[in-house]
Design a protein around this motif. Structure first.
Motif, short mmCIF file in Angstrom:
data_model
loop_
_atom_site.label_atom_id
_atom_site.label_comp_id
_atom_site.label_asym_id
_atom_site.label_seq_id
_atom_site.Cartn_x
_atom_site.Cartn_y
_atom_site.Cartn_z
N PRO A 61 -66.21 123.38 101.07
CA PRO A 61 -66.92 122.12 101.33
C PRO A 61 -68.44 122.24 101.17
O PRO A 61 -69.12 121.23 101.00
CB PRO A 61 -66.55 121.79 102.77
CG PRO A 61 -65.27 122.51 103.01
CD PRO A 61 -65.34 123.75 102.19
N TYR A 62 -68.97 123.46 101.23
CA TYR A 62 -70.41 123.63 101.09
C TYR A 62 -70.79 123.92 99.63
O TYR A 62 -71.92 124.27 99.34
CB TYR A 62 -70.90 124.71 102.07
CG TYR A 62 -70.49 124.36 103.48
CD1 TYR A 62 -71.04 123.24 104.11
CD2 TYR A 62 -69.51 125.07 104.15
CE1 TYR A 62 -70.63 122.87 105.39
CE2 TYR A 62 -69.09 124.70 105.42
CZ TYR A 62 -69.66 123.60 106.03
OH TYR A 62 -69.24 123.21 107.30
N THR A 103 -66.61 105.39 100.90
CA THR A 103 -67.13 106.28 99.86
C THR A 103 -67.12 107.68 100.43
O THR A 103 -67.76 107.94 101.45
CB THR A 103 -68.56 105.89 99.46
OG1 THR A 103 -68.55 104.55 98.99
CG2 THR A 103 -69.09 106.82 98.37
N GLN A 104 -66.39 108.58 99.78
CA GLN A 104 -66.33 109.94 100.32
C GLN A 104 -67.49 110.80 99.82
O GLN A 104 -68.10 110.52 98.78
CB GLN A 104 -64.99 110.60 99.93
CG GLN A 104 -63.82 109.91 100.64
CD GLN A 104 -62.51 110.64 100.45
OE1 GLN A 104 -62.48 111.81 100.08
NE2 GLN A 104 -61.42 109.95 100.73
N ALA A 105 -67.79 111.82 100.58
CA ALA A 105 -68.85 112.76 100.20
C ALA A 105 -68.44 113.50 98.93
O ALA A 105 -67.26 113.69 98.65
CB ALA A 105 -69.08 113.76 101.33
N ARG A 106 -69.44 113.92 98.18
CA ARG A 106 -69.17 114.68 96.97
C ARG A 106 -68.33 115.92 97.29
O ARG A 106 -67.41 116.28 96.58
CB ARG A 106 -70.50 115.10 96.32
CG ARG A 106 -70.38 115.73 94.96
CD ARG A 106 -71.76 116.13 94.45
NE ARG A 106 -72.35 117.16 95.31
CZ ARG A 106 -73.57 117.66 95.14
NH1 ARG A 106 -74.34 117.21 94.16
NH2 ARG A 106 -74.03 118.60 95.94
N ARG A 107 -68.69 116.57 98.42
CA ARG A 107 -67.97 117.81 98.77
C ARG A 107 -66.49 117.56 99.01
O ARG A 107 -65.67 118.44 98.81
CB ARG A 107 -68.62 118.48 99.99
CG ARG A 107 -68.31 117.86 101.32
CD ARG A 107 -69.00 118.58 102.48
NE ARG A 107 -70.45 118.49 102.42
CZ ARG A 107 -71.14 117.42 102.82
NH1 ARG A 107 -70.51 116.37 103.31
NH2 ARG A 107 -72.45 117.41 102.72
N ALA A 108 -66.14 116.33 99.45
CA ALA A 108 -64.74 116.04 99.76
C ALA A 108 -63.87 116.15 98.52
O ALA A 108 -62.69 116.51 98.60
CB ALA A 108 -64.62 114.67 100.40
N ALA A 109 -64.45 115.85 97.38
CA ALA A 109 -63.67 115.91 96.14
C ALA A 109 -63.25 117.34 95.82
O ALA A 109 -62.26 117.58 95.12
CB ALA A 109 -64.48 115.34 94.98
N MET A 154 -62.41 119.54 98.14
CA MET A 154 -61.47 120.02 99.14
C MET A 154 -60.06 119.59 98.73
O MET A 154 -59.83 118.43 98.43
CB MET A 154 -61.83 119.44 100.51
CG MET A 154 -63.18 119.91 101.01
SD MET A 154 -63.91 118.81 102.25
CE MET A 154 -62.61 118.75 103.46
#
Lengths: 402, 402
Positions: A136-137, A6-12, A14
């Protein structure tokens, strides 16, 4: 596999770098690339670096090869603090944090200052790598209205109303990437007064400041509001990018948090690289070396200015940069720099479409040309090809009814 | 000044590193430090690095000093992919991402996989630097019940119920920092089966695997569940930490996102450093060099084991590590390693209190001792002093009523 991770929300948020993808295209052998912002490899001080590597490994190998302080090599921090005096800055070495290139400075700044949805103001257009570092932030980017001198002071005055809680404005006062523009002294003063009045601190990124052609740099933005500014610098354009050495100068109240972020990110920048660069520069090397880079880049700038004048079709607009590495071209109506890129690559040239540099409302008619990687002869050749590609594209536009 | 800058929410969770603060204390001249995990500087291959720096700058200066691909230097990535075959891993060079030390690998993993409040499982205790790298991404740490072989398989079985949505488990199978423990083959198999059954992927950190004393490394955790594992490696312990070189091996589906995070973080790891290290290791150098490090560290381990047996008061518990860099001591009831540290420093020795290594419920009776920085003679001296400090502290504990 997607069900395992499961990827972090921020990864979406990037995405692959357009510049990176373009640099891949330009690896085509023999292409005349005006795309990447690569310093001329002929300017790298190979002999000085070789001698310094040997000296450091002969005299201080154990220290240079061991883990080291996260702040950076103390003599290099002192050198930086002394160096920026010329920009009107009065800082202590304790305020200097050595980073792994100034790109890492952007990442650390984003890490300690950006929250999801909190506004971050940037120039229109701005450096793509900064957008990538901050994204990413998950900030909410505000694109500051800008002209040929950079952002407008009025744009800052509107921030408290339009974007309350703006965490910082990210500004490049000297030979900006991508536009090549420089902020005049009056604009600097007006912008910093407006930023201060709006309560919006400033991140000043200055990788190109040393690459001036006719007039030495103006005082830095940070010199005008030290406690409200973070300054980012780099050795990539005056020595070598391959050592990945940059620095942050931060107000004392913010420094400890940046240092913690640095330590968590990579413990410290390679001590060996810091000592080698310090060995090269400690006795005034840059005062002899950088003028040679300037002279070379100025000749390149002149070659590109001449070529553009000669070859670009009517309706193209640009200004001749007073330093740095880039021309910024605006194409006539009906042309799209991104759509034209495959044709340009077929014709053996490359550039960066300007749309990539906008936080909002990209202008598809813009492109960035680097004049530092190729020789003047190849620049002339490349710009001639560009003129032909643009001319053909213009000729192919169907007549519109008046 | 605090009114000018608004810090990110994540910044409030970042705190000064206890290890870093301790390293500062241990800069006291002449102190016998068993605190920092600093490799013995006598093992740094200075001559080989000097020759390699010269060769790279003589033969490939322009490439080595220029900007480079974010993925890393292709021949080095190929070398890594071939090297990990010995651990039972079958990976393509396309899965290898060169990082600025394995600390950066931890940061990138946190960046793409951690969301605020999402659970991340760690060993009890675990590597402090990993807690620091993940913390800015605000995970909720779950401390996995562990014994002298590492985490218990049963602890994984409980995760879907106790911590649904756990993003990953962070595991150090070989000579773990801080405990020095190693996971047996049976434990590895049971843990990976349990992780897979629980749907919890694994981040395997292996900086110490090459530092074995009697038995070569067991198959990696990643070899047992490749699509559910990310592997982190480092050149810091077998060559030099001062070059800051590590690597990530990731499943192909995750690689592009890690690469984007890497690019945003620092564009790329210094190309010069990558080429120099590749030049040193490409023809089997490590096969001759690492056995020398092993022999030295084994002698140091023996010196510390003997000293501890001789000097530590009754009630202290430890195991002799089979590799790596650390002893992990548990003190008798009534002693607190953190509270004792100032006394130890006064007596001219330093260690790291174990409490720093716990994600939850720190055990104040633990401490970590490094046996690789000092010589066997100084280790003997340091441990004798430690024994005296502990003995005095024990004698000072008031008798409790039964």
């Amino acid at each position: 596999m997607s069900s395992i991770w499961t990827q972090a929300r921020r990864a979406a948020r990037m995405n692959p770098s357009i510049i990176r993808e373009i640099l891949k295209v330009t690896e085509k052998p023999g292409i005349l690339s005006m795309a990447g912002g690569l310093p001329s490899a002929d300017t790298f001080p190979v002999d000085a670096l070789k001698a310094a590597c040997d000296k450091v490994l002969s005299e201080n190998a154990k220290e240079a090869l061991q883990y080291a302080a996260s702040e950076g090599f103390a003599p290099l921090r002192e050198w930086v603090a002394a160096r920026v005096k010329a920009l009107g800055m009065d800082v202590s070495p304790d305020q200097v944090l050595i980073t792994s290139g100034s790109q890492q400075g952007l990442d650390l700044v984003g890490k300690i200052l950006c929250d999801a949805s909190a506004p971050v103001a940037v120039e229109t257009p701005t450096y793509l790598g900064a957008l990538q570092a901050f994204t990413p932030y998950e900030p909410s980017f505000i694109s500051l209205a800008s002209d040929e001198q950079g952002p407008l002071p009025e744009a800052f005055a509107r921030l408290p109303h339009d974007a309350p809680g703006t965490r910082f404005a990210y500004l490049l006062p000297n030979y900006q990437n991508p536009t090549g523009r420089v902020m005049s002294l009056e604009r600097r003063q007006a912008v910093m007064a407006a930023a201060k009045a709006a309560g919006v601190p400033v991140i000043e990124d200055n990788p190109y400041g040393d690459l001036w052609f006719d007039e030495p740099p103006l005082p830095s933005l940070s010199s005008m509001w030290p406690e409200g500014s973070i300054y980012l610098g780099s050795f990539s354009k005056v020595l070598t990018p391959g050592f990945r050495l940059g620095f942050i100068i931060a107000p004392k109240a913010l420094y400890p948090k940046l240092l913690q972020a640095k330590q968590a990110a990579d413990l410290h920048t390679p001590g060996f690289n810091q000592r080698v660069v310090y060995e090269v520069i400690k006795n005034g090397f840059l005062d002899e070396h950088v003028p040679k880079i300037r002279a070379r880049y100025k000749a390149n700038r002149d070659a590109m200015a001449e070529g553009l004048k000669k070859h670009l079709p009517a309706g193209c607009e640009w200004q001749s940069p007073k330093g740095g590495m880039f021309f910024w071209i605006r194409l006539p109506e009906g042309l799209d720099a991104m759509a034209l890129l495959p044709k340009a690559v077929d014709a053996n040239i490359a550039y960066v479409p300007g749309a990539a540099f906008y936080a909002a409302n990209p202008d598809p008619r813009t492109m960035r040309l680097s004049f530092v990687t190729l020789t003047p002869e190849l620049i002339a050749e490349g710009v001639a090809i560009l003129g032909r590609v643009l001319g053909e594209a213009l000729a192919a536009i169907p007549e519109t009814t008046p």
